[in-house]
Write an enzyme that holds these catalytic residues in place. Structure first.
Site, PDB file in Angstrom:
ATOM      1  N   ASP A 166     -20.391  -4.379 -31.539  1.00  0.00           N
ATOM      2  CA  ASP A 166     -21.399  -5.440 -31.446  1.00  0.00           C
ATOM      3  C   ASP A 166     -21.565  -6.102 -32.803  1.00  0.00           C
ATOM      4  OD1 ASP A 166     -22.529  -2.660 -31.874  1.00  0.00           O
ATOM      5  OD2 ASP A 166     -24.258  -3.831 -32.507  1.00  0.00           O
ATOM      6  N   THR A 199     -17.751   3.742 -33.157  1.00  0.00           N
ATOM      7  CA  THR A 199     -18.067   2.320 -33.078  1.00  0.00           C
ATOM      8  C   THR A 199     -19.061   1.965 -34.183  1.00  0.00           C
ATOM      9  OG1 THR A 199     -19.869   2.758 -31.533  1.00  0.00           O
ATOM     10  CG2 THR A 199     -17.730   2.179 -30.575  1.00  0.00           C
TER      11      THR A 199
HETATM   12  N1  ADE Z   1     -22.882   1.735 -33.723  1.00  0.00           N
HETATM   13  C1  ADE Z   1     -22.487   0.711 -32.959  1.00  0.00           C
HETATM   14  N2  ADE Z   1     -23.322  -0.320 -33.091  1.00  0.00           N
HETATM   15  C2  ADE Z   1     -24.286   0.075 -33.945  1.00  0.00           C
HETATM   16  C3  ADE Z   1     -25.423  -0.530 -34.460  1.00  0.00           C
HETATM   17  N3  ADE Z   1     -25.749  -1.768 -34.107  1.00  0.00           N
HETATM   18  N4  ADE Z   1     -26.195   0.180 -35.303  1.00  0.00           N
HETATM   19  C4  ADE Z   1     -25.866   1.418 -35.649  1.00  0.00           C
HETATM   20  N5  ADE Z   1     -24.791   2.046 -35.202  1.00  0.00           N
HETATM   21  C5  ADE Z   1     -24.013   1.382 -34.353  1.00  0.00           C
END
Ligand code: ADE
Length: 234
Positions: A204, A90
């Site tokens: 996100d 992700t």
């Molecule tokens: N993996 C998923 N979301 C992330 C984020 N906001 N920062 C770093 N790695 C991530």
């Protein structure tokens, strides 16, 4: 076995998927692979080998961040002769055109992390995905109608960043998202003459605070794994 992986020689396939979360490795093995067998439980970092459409494929959890993935990928390359490595993970989007649930194919990965400073000193190495894997994954994603972006990402050591100034600057220079492992995967694959790619679902949006629901995460995760498995065997 190697230092952190309890498999015997020959128990790990040449093609491997690499989720950060070991429970995702278990889920992928149980859901997508035929006849999967667990070859590693050391530290709970599960690894399995099975078949996808008749072709041997393994799936190994890597943990979060550069030091953790570095250990597992180094041993997979040096001790088990793995040749094709696809991270399935992700990321957090940092550009407006990238939406939660979209899939990113990471073509290159800049990094805040130290290993390439240790390896190269003042030289700034450019960790890059394998072109054939990238092209194949792109074709498959287009065939499936997946909303896909291809571009560069930032492999950061800080999940909880202090403010957004760095993220905004990275976005201005074209980076699509932040994640925590790809730069080290690409660098190690290059060192050992293997092929690597990172396929990432956007969990996100770091600048807007938008997040995916558990159901949405599940659906985009399935899409990503299917793209990764088809790419690995093609
Ligand atoms: N993996 C998923 N979301 C992330 C984020 N906001 N920062 C770093 N790695 C991530």
């Amino acid at each position: 076995m190697s230092t952190h992986i309890g498999a015997k020689p020959g128990e790990i396939a040449e093609r491997i998927l690499l989720p950060g979360d070991p429970l995702r490795a278990k889920y992928i093995a149980n859901t997508f692979l035929e006849g999967s067998v667990c070859y590693n439980e050391v530290r709970g970092m599960f690894g399995y080998t099975g078949r996808y459409k008749g072709v041997p494929v393994s799936v190994q959890g890597t943990g979060m961040g550069v030091p953790s993935i570095s250990i597992y990928v180094h041993e997979l390359l040096a001790d088990y002769g793995v040749k094709t490595l696809i991270r399935v993970g992700t990321c957090g989007a940092i550009r407006p055109e990238v939406r939660v649930r979209d899939v990113i194919l990471a073509m290159s990965a800049s990094t805040t992390s130290a290993p390439n400073r240790l390896r190269f000193g003042h030289v700034q190495y450019a960790p890059t995905a394998n072109f054939d894997l990238l092209r194949t994954a792109h074709e498959i994603a287009r065939e499936k109608g997946t909303s896909i972006h291809v571009g560069s990402v930032m492999t950061t050591d800080l999940f909880y960043a202090d403010g957004t100034a760095d993220l905004e600057r990275w976005a201005k220079f074209g980076m699509l998202a932040v994640e925590m492992e790809s730069a080290e995967l690409f660098t190690l694959a290059a060192q050992f003459g293997a092929r690597a790619l990172s396929i990432l679902t956007v969990s996100d949006h770091v600048l807007t605070g938008e997040e995916t629901s558990a159901e949405e995460r599940e659906r985009s995760f399935r899409e990503m794994v299917e793209i990764a498995l088809e790419t690995a065997i093609r």
